[in-house]
Design a protein around this motif. Sequence first.
Motif, mmCIF file in Angstrom:
data_model
loop_
_atom_site.group_PDB
_atom_site.id
_atom_site.type_symbol
_atom_site.label_atom_id
_atom_site.label_comp_id
_atom_site.label_asym_id
_atom_site.label_seq_id
_atom_site.Cartn_x
_atom_site.Cartn_y
_atom_site.Cartn_z
ATOM 1 N N SER A 138 0.797 -1.228 0.000
ATOM 2 C CA SER A 138 0.000 0.000 0.000
ATOM 3 C C SER A 138 0.832 1.282 0.000
ATOM 4 O O SER A 138 0.576 2.203 -0.787
ATOM 5 N N TRP A 139 1.842 1.349 0.864
ATOM 6 C CA TRP A 139 2.604 2.612 0.949
ATOM 7 C C TRP A 139 3.411 2.860 -0.320
ATOM 8 O O TRP A 139 3.538 3.997 -0.780
ATOM 9 N N GLY A 140 3.932 1.794 -0.901
ATOM 10 C CA GLY A 140 4.723 1.973 -2.118
ATOM 11 C C GLY A 140 3.843 2.324 -3.304
ATOM 12 O O GLY A 140 4.173 3.197 -4.114
ATOM 13 N N SER A 141 2.703 1.648 -3.394
ATOM 14 C CA SER A 141 1.786 1.913 -4.492
ATOM 15 C C SER A 141 1.196 3.328 -4.354
ATOM 16 O O SER A 141 1.090 4.077 -5.335
ATOM 17 N N GLY A 142 0.856 3.687 -3.115
ATOM 18 C CA GLY A 142 0.322 5.026 -2.850
ATOM 19 C C GLY A 142 1.339 6.117 -3.184
ATOM 20 O O GLY A 142 0.984 7.183 -3.683
ATOM 21 N N THR A 143 2.600 5.836 -2.933
ATOM 22 C CA THR A 143 3.650 6.823 -3.244
ATOM 23 C C THR A 143 3.689 7.109 -4.740
ATOM 24 O O THR A 143 3.796 8.269 -5.175
ATOM 25 N N ILE A 144 3.550 6.044 -5.544
ATOM 26 C CA ILE A 144 3.541 6.227 -7.007
ATOM 27 C C ILE A 144 2.309 7.031 -7.435
ATOM 28 O O ILE A 144 2.391 7.973 -8.225
ATOM 29 N N CYS B 71 -11.823 3.728 1.087
ATOM 30 C CA CYS B 71 -11.301 3.851 2.453
ATOM 31 C C CYS B 71 -10.814 2.487 2.940
ATOM 32 O O CYS B 71 -11.002 2.102 4.078
ATOM 33 N N GLY B 72 -10.174 1.745 2.031
ATOM 34 C CA GLY B 72 -9.522 0.498 2.419
ATOM 35 C C GLY B 72 -8.030 0.749 2.572
ATOM 36 O O GLY B 72 -7.590 1.890 2.775
ATOM 37 N N ALA B 73 -7.255 -0.314 2.456
ATOM 38 C CA ALA B 73 -5.798 -0.202 2.632
ATOM 39 C C ALA B 73 -5.199 0.815 1.669
ATOM 40 O O ALA B 73 -4.369 1.650 2.049
ATOM 41 N N LEU B 74 -5.630 0.760 0.404
ATOM 42 C CA LEU B 74 -5.023 1.636 -0.597
ATOM 43 C C LEU B 74 -5.527 3.065 -0.479
ATOM 44 O O LEU B 74 -4.761 4.021 -0.622
ATOM 45 N N GLN C 75 10.213 -1.595 -6.244
ATOM 46 C CA GLN C 75 10.144 -0.220 -5.737
ATOM 47 C C GLN C 75 9.004 -0.102 -4.713
ATOM 48 O O GLN C 75 9.177 0.446 -3.629
ATOM 49 N N MET C 76 7.842 -0.651 -5.057
ATOM 50 C CA MET C 76 6.686 -0.567 -4.146
ATOM 51 C C MET C 76 6.962 -1.323 -2.846
ATOM 52 O O MET C 76 6.668 -0.841 -1.750
ATOM 53 N N LYS D 154 9.867 -0.041 4.263
ATOM 54 C CA LYS D 154 10.518 1.052 5.004
ATOM 55 C C LYS D 154 9.465 1.844 5.795
ATOM 56 O O LYS D 154 9.692 2.235 6.940
ATOM 57 N N THR D 155 8.323 2.065 5.192
ATOM 58 C CA THR D 155 7.287 2.860 5.869
ATOM 59 C C THR D 155 6.726 2.099 7.066
ATOM 60 O O THR D 155 6.449 2.700 8.111
#
Length: 414
Positions: free
Chosen positions: A110-116, A134-137, A194-195, A201-202
Amino acid sequence: MSSRETTSLDRRRLLRGSALFGGLGLLGLGGCATASGASGPAARQANAGPSHFDPVPPLAPLRAHTDRLFDLTVCLRPFRAAGPRLDTEQIGDTLVVHNYGHGGSGWSLSWGSGTIAVRKAMANSPREVAVIGCGALGLTSAILAQRAGAKVTIYAKDLLPQTRSSRATGAWTPDSRIALTQAAGPAFGELWEQMARTSFKTYRSYLGLPGTPVEWVDQYSIFDLSQEQRDAIGDRPDPLGFASYRSRIRDLTPREELLPAGSTPFQDPYVYRSEMMIFNIADYGHTLMADFLAAGGQIRQREFHAPSDLTQLPEKVVINCPGYGGRALWKDETITPVRGQIGWLIPQPELNYGLYYNGVSVVPRRDGIVVQAVHGGDMKGYGDLNETTDRAESEQAVSVLADLYSRFRAPHQV
Ligand SMILES: Cc1cc2nc3c(=O)[nH]c(=O)nc-3n(C[C@H](O)[C@H](O)[C@H](O)COP(=O)(O)OP(=O)(O)OC[C@H]3O[C@@H](n4cnc5c(N)ncnc54)[C@H](O)[C@@H]3O)c2cc1C
């Protein structure tokens, strides 16, 4: 395909023998391989593990009784053969950035995909951004957009406790049913890495918090046959060729180790130990909601029926995170449902390890002990959109565990 990636052929070989005996930690949960990323015999050998041996701490027995099943849930993984949808689309004067279709890896990536997605959404520095879902993503994208400086409103039919995300296993399974090797192509491996690295890390920043939203636990995989005997028995069916990218992030997690015979309370001769990061979603979800609201986020409950509905929103940049709902909202038939059921045993605070045994996996979450039948591997539940619970499936899984624990030697007996 990068040489670091496992081809589908290799993967089938790696998984050989596991159809009956599983053997692969979290396979089939979100669900993929062990926390160390190992999948099967070759990976196990390559992963042959540390030369050191840390003694096994006292392990509490799981109270594996069917009358302790206090809930059953079913969820549909939003699987796309080509991997998640992350492209952009202009609808009238609204820029839509897609962020859906993460299969069994939505929490993990989620955090990696959201960053993109947020990078694309913020390209022209909009002051206001809408997030659908309003789920994970949706939640992670919304928080990342806030951190990038936007005023964010989430629009969703259901909020987190009701969304499918809240019915997930809650483990770090970043390449679980995330794509098919052929359909995704080699470039997706780079994007996936990358994701995965950004997410990993997050998650570091959610460890050690009150309420324990995220934690690490030991994971034991238990077999009565050797790897060679299991290899000889058969194959886990994978006719579609699910992608496996874990070898790309081998450096992130410790290696799995075969424990010396008699060093654990389990009586079966082959016991492997690895470690896995787990998400206590009840607390983690509250933490995400609280963080979003504390940063001035707004939430509006609303259902959309067609893409053109989004042009009615005041925000002209929208990050679209409808999960499996994208199939109806965007008429996106590239999303395939992959059904997964969890039987929830009453939490045992003293149970601080996960396990895999004979086609059943256990994740010791604080908000309920997750029990899942995972035989069949990635194909289990594929194409099945039945969201009705099946009590017999979970009772059978608990019975398998009851058999294991009938032979368990409590700490004082070891
Ligand atoms: C049994 C099971 C176990 C799993 N285990 C793991 C795991 O251990 N680790 C992991 O990383 N992943 C796991 N997954 C996968 C993970 O749960 C999903 O990838 C993830 O939940 C997808 O999140 P999402 O936010 O895209 O979708 P959702 O959680 O479905 O959220 C979609 C949101 O969009 C809203 N929405 C949809 N359509 C509309 C509409 N038309 N109008 C308005 N709002 C709309 C919904 O109301 C909701 O708020 C598992 C999945 C299953 C089924």
